[in-house]
Design a protein around this motif. Structure first.
Motif, PDB file in Angstrom:
ATOM      1  N   GLY A 139     -38.677 -30.114   1.543  1.00  0.00           N
ATOM      2  CA  GLY A 139     -39.361 -29.282   2.525  1.00  0.00           C
ATOM      3  C   GLY A 139     -38.733 -29.445   3.887  1.00  0.00           C
ATOM      4  N   GLY A 140     -39.508 -29.120   4.918  1.00  0.00           N
ATOM      5  CA  GLY A 140     -39.022 -29.246   6.280  1.00  0.00           C
ATOM      6  C   GLY A 140     -39.713 -30.373   7.013  1.00  0.00           C
ATOM      7  N   GLN A 141     -39.776 -30.238   8.351  1.00  0.00           N
ATOM      8  CA  GLN A 141     -40.372 -31.259   9.207  1.00  0.00           C
ATOM      9  C   GLN A 141     -41.315 -30.603  10.208  1.00  0.00           C
ATOM     10  N   THR A 142     -42.262 -31.395  10.683  1.00  0.00           N
ATOM     11  CA  THR A 142     -43.086 -31.012  11.827  1.00  0.00           C
ATOM     12  C   THR A 142     -42.787 -32.007  12.938  1.00  0.00           C
ATOM     13  N   LEU A 143     -42.350 -31.499  14.089  1.00  0.00           N
ATOM     14  CA  LEU A 143     -41.841 -32.354  15.157  1.00  0.00           C
ATOM     15  C   LEU A 143     -42.652 -32.176  16.430  1.00  0.00           C
ATOM     16  N   ASP A 144     -42.766 -33.246  17.197  1.00  0.00           N
ATOM     17  CA  ASP A 144     -43.372 -33.143  18.518  1.00  0.00           C
ATOM     18  C   ASP A 144     -42.490 -32.292  19.417  1.00  0.00           C
ATOM     19  N   PHE A 156     -38.383 -25.203   7.976  1.00  0.00           N
ATOM     20  CA  PHE A 156     -38.627 -24.843   6.583  1.00  0.00           C
ATOM     21  C   PHE A 156     -37.289 -24.614   5.886  1.00  0.00           C
ATOM     22  N   ARG A 157     -37.263 -24.858   4.589  1.00  0.00           N
ATOM     23  CA  ARG A 157     -36.097 -24.505   3.782  1.00  0.00           C
ATOM     24  C   ARG A 157     -36.468 -23.318   2.903  1.00  0.00           C
ATOM     25  N   GLU A 158     -35.645 -22.261   2.986  1.00  0.00           N
ATOM     26  CA  GLU A 158     -35.886 -21.042   2.217  1.00  0.00           C
ATOM     27  C   GLU A 158     -34.649 -20.723   1.373  1.00  0.00           C
ATOM     28  N   PRO A 159     -34.833 -20.091   0.218  1.00  0.00           N
ATOM     29  CA  PRO A 159     -33.669 -19.769  -0.629  1.00  0.00           C
ATOM     30  C   PRO A 159     -32.687 -18.878   0.089  1.00  0.00           C
ATOM     31  N   ILE A 160     -31.423 -19.107  -0.154  1.00  0.00           N
ATOM     32  CA  ILE A 160     -30.369 -18.436   0.603  1.00  0.00           C
ATOM     33  C   ILE A 160     -30.225 -16.966   0.223  1.00  0.00           C
ATOM     34  N   GLY A 161     -30.627 -16.601  -1.012  1.00  0.00           N
ATOM     35  CA  GLY A 161     -30.552 -15.203  -1.420  1.00  0.00           C
ATOM     36  C   GLY A 161     -29.798 -15.008  -2.712  1.00  0.00           C
ATOM     37  N   VAL A 162     -28.866 -14.050  -2.715  1.00  0.00           N
ATOM     38  CA  VAL A 162     -28.079 -13.731  -3.906  1.00  0.00           C
ATOM     39  C   VAL A 162     -26.819 -14.598  -3.928  1.00  0.00           C
ATOM     40  N   VAL A 163     -26.611 -15.290  -5.044  1.00  0.00           N
ATOM     41  CA  VAL A 163     -25.487 -16.205  -5.198  1.00  0.00           C
ATOM     42  C   VAL A 163     -24.509 -15.656  -6.240  1.00  0.00           C
ATOM     43  N   ALA A 164     -23.236 -15.629  -5.900  1.00  0.00           N
ATOM     44  CA  ALA A 164     -22.183 -15.359  -6.881  1.00  0.00           C
ATOM     45  C   ALA A 164     -21.620 -16.693  -7.334  1.00  0.00           C
ATOM     46  N   ALA A 165     -21.796 -17.015  -8.604  1.00  0.00           N
ATOM     47  CA  ALA A 165     -21.324 -18.284  -9.169  1.00  0.00           C
ATOM     48  C   ALA A 165     -20.148 -17.991 -10.096  1.00  0.00           C
ATOM     49  N   PRO A 237     -20.795  -7.047   0.006  1.00  0.00           N
ATOM     50  CA  PRO A 237     -21.546  -7.347   1.228  1.00  0.00           C
ATOM     51  C   PRO A 237     -22.951  -7.867   0.985  1.00  0.00           C
ATOM     52  N   ASP A 238     -23.486  -7.674  -0.211  1.00  0.00           N
ATOM     53  CA  ASP A 238     -24.857  -8.100  -0.469  1.00  0.00           C
ATOM     54  C   ASP A 238     -24.938  -9.452  -1.172  1.00  0.00           C
ATOM     55  N   VAL A 239     -23.811 -10.132  -1.320  1.00  0.00           N
ATOM     56  CA  VAL A 239     -23.803 -11.503  -1.831  1.00  0.00           C
ATOM     57  C   VAL A 239     -23.927 -12.452  -0.642  1.00  0.00           C
ATOM     58  N   ASP A 240     -24.893 -13.361  -0.707  1.00  0.00           N
ATOM     59  CA  ASP A 240     -25.154 -14.262   0.415  1.00  0.00           C
ATOM     60  C   ASP A 240     -24.370 -15.572   0.339  1.00  0.00           C
ATOM     61  N   LYS A 241     -24.035 -15.990  -0.881  1.00  0.00           N
ATOM     62  CA  LYS A 241     -23.321 -17.264  -1.051  1.00  0.00           C
ATOM     63  C   LYS A 241     -22.400 -17.164  -2.260  1.00  0.00           C
ATOM     64  N   THR A 490     -30.111 -23.280   0.247  1.00  0.00           N
ATOM     65  CA  THR A 490     -31.210 -22.921   1.132  1.00  0.00           C
ATOM     66  C   THR A 490     -30.688 -22.659   2.541  1.00  0.00           C
ATOM     67  N   GLU A 491     -31.484 -21.943   3.310  1.00  0.00           N
ATOM     68  CA  GLU A 491     -31.260 -21.813   4.740  1.00  0.00           C
ATOM     69  C   GLU A 491     -32.357 -22.595   5.453  1.00  0.00           C
ATOM     70  N   LEU A 492     -32.022 -23.234   6.564  1.00  0.00           N
ATOM     71  CA  LEU A 492     -32.981 -24.010   7.338  1.00  0.00           C
ATOM     72  C   LEU A 492     -33.509 -23.138   8.476  1.00  0.00           C
ATOM     73  N   LYS A 493     -34.814 -22.955   8.490  1.00  0.00           N
ATOM     74  CA  LYS A 493     -35.451 -22.104   9.490  1.00  0.00           C
ATOM     75  C   LYS A 493     -36.338 -22.943  10.400  1.00  0.00           C
ATOM     76  N   THR A 494     -36.292 -22.647  11.703  1.00  0.00           N
ATOM     77  CA  THR A 494     -37.166 -23.290  12.688  1.00  0.00           C
ATOM     78  C   THR A 494     -38.248 -22.303  13.125  1.00  0.00           C
ATOM     79  N   VAL A 495     -39.495 -22.769  13.176  1.00  0.00           N
ATOM     80  CA  VAL A 495     -40.624 -21.956  13.625  1.00  0.00           C
ATOM     81  C   VAL A 495     -41.331 -22.694  14.755  1.00  0.00           C
ATOM     82  N   LEU A 496     -41.563 -22.001  15.855  1.00  0.00           N
ATOM     83  CA  LEU A 496     -42.322 -22.533  16.994  1.00  0.00           C
ATOM     84  C   LEU A 496     -43.664 -21.833  17.031  1.00  0.00           C
TER      85      LEU A 496
END
Length: 504
Positions: A139-144, A156-165, A237-241, A490-496
């Motif tokens: 998961g993510g963190q909650t910070l002061d 938060f960690r969210e899935p990166i999207g469409v992956v070409a393997a 163009p629609d492949v994310d990783k 995953t992508e790391l997202k910050t929320v305020l």
């Protein structure tokens, strides 16, 4: 007696290789196919569809729809865990069938595939089990707030999207799992392209994943050569990783192609890994057998992390060479379904010519040929077999010590002291793996820290599903295995978030 795979082909019941898009199996849009020839015999084994650019577009579109629908990407953790764990069980239940398909694909002996963990079905099942365990734990963190104030700072960690393997042909079970398991565990959707030289075992694994309950469109498969099939995926163009294991040249092309859309990239691009054998090695004979075994058994040196350079202290140099020669003489070839067979041929005629060319280069540059160096004839003449080859007195700057040969060729280089051993080990463009053979624990740790390689084994080397694997320098970007592999999808997202009525 002439080798033939036809009886095995009939016993296994090999089916044509089809595309798998949005839960449906089918031919390529233009009906094009590619014929797979068995590397041990040259016989036609089966046909697989060659995906067009339009097929690639359809597969990516299916993966995008599946991701955006949230059926998998937003599924409850228990749902994703259940599918991956059921799948791991199915892999274990079908291990014998999958090993037989691999033997028809790349000729890895079924006995070797059953007994050596790194190329077994068991390792794939364990990788899926391991990543299933991360689903409800990362998961993510909650910070002061750094600036104070009445608000929360969260990540938060969210899935990166469409992956070409994109997979190579040499270790389908492990490399398929190392890409697909963390991608699915993270909630991504996948378009998978197996190598045209190892497709049938991968397609059967996909069928089992469908049986485990993966939603339609979450995993799609396009088959065929790098051009046109793979090229469309890396430029889409629609492949994310992009996650790729293979040659340095293709890896460079992927980095170039990904730049326009800033795709995330994970690359494992090979190595020229050293085995460093000190004069206080616990058993020089075992060190030699381990090193030669990695270069000759199973895949005949067609392994990115194989110790294809042996750096050996002069005090035990002759003992190492003698033991290495004995090990090479014990390697057996032939029908991969024969339990007595220990090693495979080279994957195709192009690779055969490439390896024989490197052997001639080694001779021309003055290395001493101890054993091997020739193509096997007689009953093996129809296949791509090269005898286990050992060169001694190799200059570490020579071609066979610097370039990845991807065949059963070991270059043995002498050294005088620890400082020289470390210098020689690091004198390469690669940095994937290394082994250190010594009874001195302090030396082992000291050298392991100084060698620039992604994984260093002491008195041995092995693959573990929960440990990161990848390389320094031109051996690639990123790591596969363990928590770092999960997070790479995953992508790391910050929320305020303000807690009061006032704006931040």
């Amino acid at each position: 007696m002439t080798l033939t795979m036809q009886p095995h082909r009939e016993t296994v019941g090999l089916k044509p290789g089809l595309l798998y898009i949005e839960g449906e199996w089918g031919a390529a849009r233009d009906g094009a196919t590619w014929t797979h020839r068995h590397p041990a015999t040259g016989e036609e084994i089966g046909e697989l569809a060659v995906a067009t650019a339009a097929d690639g577009d359809a597969a990516v579109a299916a993966a995008r729809r599946a991701f955006d629908s949230g059926e998998w990407s937003n599924a409850r953790a228990t749902t994703r865990i259940g599918v991956l764990r059921r799948y791991a069980t199915l892999l274990r239940e079908h291990a014998e069938e999958l090993r037989a398909l691999q033997a028809l694909d790349n000729s890895v002996p079924v006995g070797f595939g059953a007994g050596v963990y790194a190329v077994s079905v068991e390792v794939a099942a364990d990788v899926f089990d391991h990543h299933a365990g991360w689903i409800d734990k990362v998961g993510g963190q909650t910070l002061d707030p750094y600036q104070g104030g009445d608000h929360l700072a969260m990540t938060f960690r969210e899935p990166i999207g469409v992956v070409a393997a994109i997979l190579p042909w040499n270790a389908p079970f492990l490399l398929y799992a190392q890409k697909v398991a963390p991608a699915l565990a993270a909630g991504c959707t996948v378009v998978l392209k197996p190598s045209e030289y190892c497709t049938f075992s991968v397609l059967r694994m996909v069928e089992l994943l469908e049986e485990a309950g993966l939603p339609k469109g979450t995993l799609n498969v396009v088959t065929g050569p790098g051009d046109p099939t793979g090229e469309r995926l890396i430029t889409h163009p629609d492949v994310d990783k992009i996650s790729f294991t293979g040659s340095r040249a293709v890896g460079s092309r992927i980095v170039e192609a990904s730049a326009g859309t800033m795709k995330r990239v994970s690359l494992e691009l090979g190595g020229k890994s050293p085995a460093i054998v000190f004069d206080d090695a616990p058993d020089v004979g075992i060190a030699a057998a381990t090193t030669v075994g990695a270069v000759t058994l199973g895949l005949s040196g067609q392994v990115c992390v194989a110790n294809t350079r042996a750096l050996v202290h002069r005090c035990v140099y002759d003992d190492f060479i003698a033991a290495a020669q004995g090990m090479a003489a014990a390697v057996s070839y032939g029908d991969p379904f024969d339990p007595a067979v220990m090693s495979a041929p080279l994957i195709n005629a192009k690779q055969l010519d490439r390896v024989l060319g490197y052997i001639e280069k080694g001779k021309a540059e003055g290395a001493r040929l101890v054993t091997g160096g020739e193509r096997l004839d007689g009953e093996y003449a129809g296949g791509n077999f090269v005898a286990p080859t050992i060169f001694a007195d190799v200059d570490n700057s020579s071609t066979i010590a610097q370039e990845e040969i991807f065949g059963p060729v070991l270059a043995v280089v002498p050294f005088d002291d620890e400082e020289e051993a470390v210098r020689l080990a690091n004198d390469t463009d690669y940095g994937l793996g290394a082994s250190v053979f010594t009874a001195n624990g302090q030396r082992a740790f000291r050298v392991a820290r100084k060698v620039r390689a992604g994984t260093v084994g002491v008195n041995g080397f092995q693959v573990e599903p929960h440990l990161p694997f990848g390389g320094f320098k031109q051996s690639g970007l990123g790591r596969e295995g363990g928590q770092s592999s999960f997070e790479a999808y995953t992508e790391l997202k910050t929320v305020l978030m303000p807690l009061g009525d006032e704006m931040m």
